[in-house]
Design a protein around this motif. Structure first.
Motif, PDB file in Angstrom:
ATOM      1  N   SER A  68      37.133  37.702  51.179  1.00 56.53           N
ATOM      2  CA  SER A  68      37.761  37.717  49.855  1.00 56.53           C
ATOM      3  C   SER A  68      38.911  38.715  49.805  1.00 56.53           C
ATOM      4  N   ALA A  69      38.666  39.933  50.283  1.00 51.56           N
ATOM      5  CA  ALA A  69      39.694  40.972  50.231  1.00 51.56           C
ATOM      6  C   ALA A  69      40.901  40.600  51.091  1.00 51.56           C
ATOM      7  N   ASP A  85      38.565  31.461  45.882  1.00 53.73           N
ATOM      8  CA  ASP A  85      37.319  31.947  46.484  1.00 53.73           C
ATOM      9  C   ASP A  85      36.219  30.985  46.070  1.00 53.73           C
ATOM     10  N   THR A  86      35.588  30.316  47.028  1.00 51.94           N
ATOM     11  CA  THR A  86      34.608  29.287  46.678  1.00 51.94           C
ATOM     12  C   THR A  86      33.398  29.871  45.944  1.00 51.94           C
ATOM     13  N   ASP A  87      32.967  31.077  46.302  1.00 48.68           N
ATOM     14  CA  ASP A  87      31.832  31.681  45.601  1.00 48.68           C
ATOM     15  C   ASP A  87      32.164  31.931  44.135  1.00 48.68           C
ATOM     16  N   THR A  88      33.380  32.402  43.885  1.00 50.30           N
ATOM     17  CA  THR A  88      33.811  32.644  42.501  1.00 50.30           C
ATOM     18  C   THR A  88      33.865  31.336  41.721  1.00 50.30           C
ATOM     19  N   ILE A  89      34.374  30.278  42.353  1.00 47.06           N
ATOM     20  CA  ILE A  89      34.447  28.974  41.697  1.00 47.06           C
ATOM     21  C   ILE A  89      33.048  28.458  41.387  1.00 47.06           C
ATOM     22  N   ARG A 126      48.828  24.426  49.863  1.00 50.96           N
ATOM     23  CA  ARG A 126      49.363  25.778  49.719  1.00 50.96           C
ATOM     24  C   ARG A 126      48.335  26.729  49.107  1.00 50.96           C
ATOM     25  N   CYS A 127      47.164  26.744  49.704  1.00 49.08           N
ATOM     26  CA  CYS A 127      46.092  27.628  49.238  1.00 49.08           C
ATOM     27  C   CYS A 127      45.517  28.439  50.391  1.00 49.08           C
ATOM     28  N   VAL A 128      45.152  29.674  50.084  1.00 47.06           N
ATOM     29  CA  VAL A 128      44.323  30.495  50.964  1.00 47.06           C
ATOM     30  C   VAL A 128      42.930  30.473  50.346  1.00 47.06           C
ATOM     31  N   ILE A 129      41.955  30.008  51.102  1.00 46.48           N
ATOM     32  CA  ILE A 129      40.623  29.760  50.548  1.00 46.48           C
ATOM     33  C   ILE A 129      39.575  30.559  51.323  1.00 46.48           C
ATOM     34  N   SER A 130      38.905  31.469  50.616  1.00 46.33           N
ATOM     35  CA  SER A 130      37.798  32.205  51.214  1.00 46.33           C
ATOM     36  C   SER A 130      36.506  31.453  50.930  1.00 46.33           C
ATOM     37  N   THR A 131      35.691  31.270  51.946  1.00 46.68           N
ATOM     38  CA  THR A 131      34.467  30.483  51.810  1.00 46.68           C
ATOM     39  C   THR A 131      33.236  31.364  51.943  1.00 46.68           C
ATOM     40  N   GLY A 132      32.086  30.811  51.587  1.00 47.06           N
ATOM     41  CA  GLY A 132      30.827  31.527  51.763  1.00 47.06           C
ATOM     42  C   GLY A 132      30.453  31.612  53.232  1.00 47.06           C
ATOM     43  N   ALA A 208      41.839  45.977  54.561  1.00 43.98           N
ATOM     44  CA  ALA A 208      42.251  44.597  54.294  1.00 43.98           C
ATOM     45  C   ALA A 208      43.693  44.348  54.719  1.00 43.98           C
ATOM     46  N   ASP A 209      44.577  45.332  54.531  1.00 43.86           N
ATOM     47  CA  ASP A 209      45.981  45.150  54.910  1.00 43.86           C
ATOM     48  C   ASP A 209      46.135  45.058  56.424  1.00 43.86           C
ATOM     49  N   ALA A 210      45.403  45.897  57.155  1.00 37.29           N
ATOM     50  CA  ALA A 210      45.479  45.855  58.617  1.00 37.29           C
ATOM     51  C   ALA A 210      44.934  44.532  59.144  1.00 37.29           C
ATOM     52  N   ALA A 211      43.839  44.060  58.545  1.00 34.84           N
ATOM     53  CA  ALA A 211      43.285  42.776  58.957  1.00 34.84           C
ATOM     54  C   ALA A 211      44.259  41.648  58.643  1.00 34.84           C
ATOM     55  N   ALA A 212      44.928  41.730  57.491  1.00 38.72           N
ATOM     56  CA  ALA A 212      45.921  40.712  57.123  1.00 38.72           C
ATOM     57  C   ALA A 212      47.075  40.707  58.117  1.00 38.72           C
TER      58      ALA A 212
END
Length: 246
Positions: A68-69, A85-89, A126-132, A208-212
């Motif tokens: 997510s981050a 974020d699928t969990d949020t949805i 055009r989406c970045v999608i975080s999943t469970g 999170a920035d370094a991982a990005a």
């Protein structure tokens, strides 16, 4: 046309002209790889969107791996992509928390809802999608994930457990030995995570920035290794001495 969208946009890490003037001397004289993000005139994230041509990015990995981050940072820095974020949805759609869904419906019930949400969001572009963390356990989910580029955030269980210690919103970790439970889950899922297009090893000292940053570099390299069909056709035409119609 869509397949012309990224013409002229190349891997910024391999283009010396995108280096800052003071960093230019560090680049290979023949246009070799640039240094880190701090040496770039333009954030490589901004150049990724055009190269992706609308293709979605899916983040997979264990709970607490930072999907997510990191996903949020990636979308914000790209500028042209939305973050989901699928969990949020799931929580918004069911009006229930994840632990409450697990308690009421069990893990299978939760996975059913998760699959429905994934089926919906994969239709967007055009989406970045975080999943469970367990989305990879169902084969049918891969037909949706593989419509985009799948990025696995690979984090050691010992690092994850430090991040989520005391977090009661992780129903699968409500066990006597949460670290061992985490290790068991990873062992069960690792082969599935490994099917991702890109693997990012996230160390304990990476925020999170370094991982990005690592995600952007790996994705640019992935696109070099897996060019769209029109780029392959262009290269073939040039090799055969044919003009390419712009």
């Amino acid at each position: 046309p869509a397949d012309q969208f990224d013409q002229g946009v190349e891997n910024p890490y391999k283009k010396s002209e995108v280096l800052k003037a003071e960093g230019g001397a560090d680049a290979d004289a023949e246009g070799g790889e640039a240094g880190g993000e701090e040496d770039m005139k333009v954030d490589p994230a901004r150049l990724l969107g055009p190269r992706l041509q609308g293709t979605n990015l899916y983040f997979v990995g264990m709970m607490g791996s930072g999907k997510s981050a990191v996903g949020d940072v990636v979308a914000r820095r790209m500028g042209t992509y939305n973050y989901l974020d699928t969990d949020t949805i799931i929580e918004q759609a069911t009006k229930m928390s994840i632990p409450d869904i697990f308690e009421a419906e069990g893990e299978d019930g939760f996975r059913d809802v998760e699959a429905q949400v994934l089926d919906t969001v994969h239709a967007y572009v055009r989406c970045v999608i975080s999943t469970g963390g367990g989305v990879v356990t169902r084969i049918q989910n891969w037909s949706k994930l593989q419509t985009g580029i799948v990025v696995w955030l690979d984090v050691d269980p010992e690092v994850i457990i430090k991040r989520i210690e005391g977090d009661t919103n992780r129903p699968l970790l409500q066990a006597d030995d949460p670290l061992q439970k985490l290790k068991d889950l990873l062992e069960d899922r690792k082969e599935k995570y490994a099917q991702a297009d890109v693997r990012i090893e996230v160390g304990e000292d990476m925020d999170a920035d370094a991982a990005a940053d690592a995600v952007f570099r790996s994705l640019h390299d992935f696109l070099d290794d897996n060019p769209p069909a029109y780029l392959k056709a262009k290269a073939k035409a040039q090799a055969e001495g044919l003009d390419w119609v712009q």
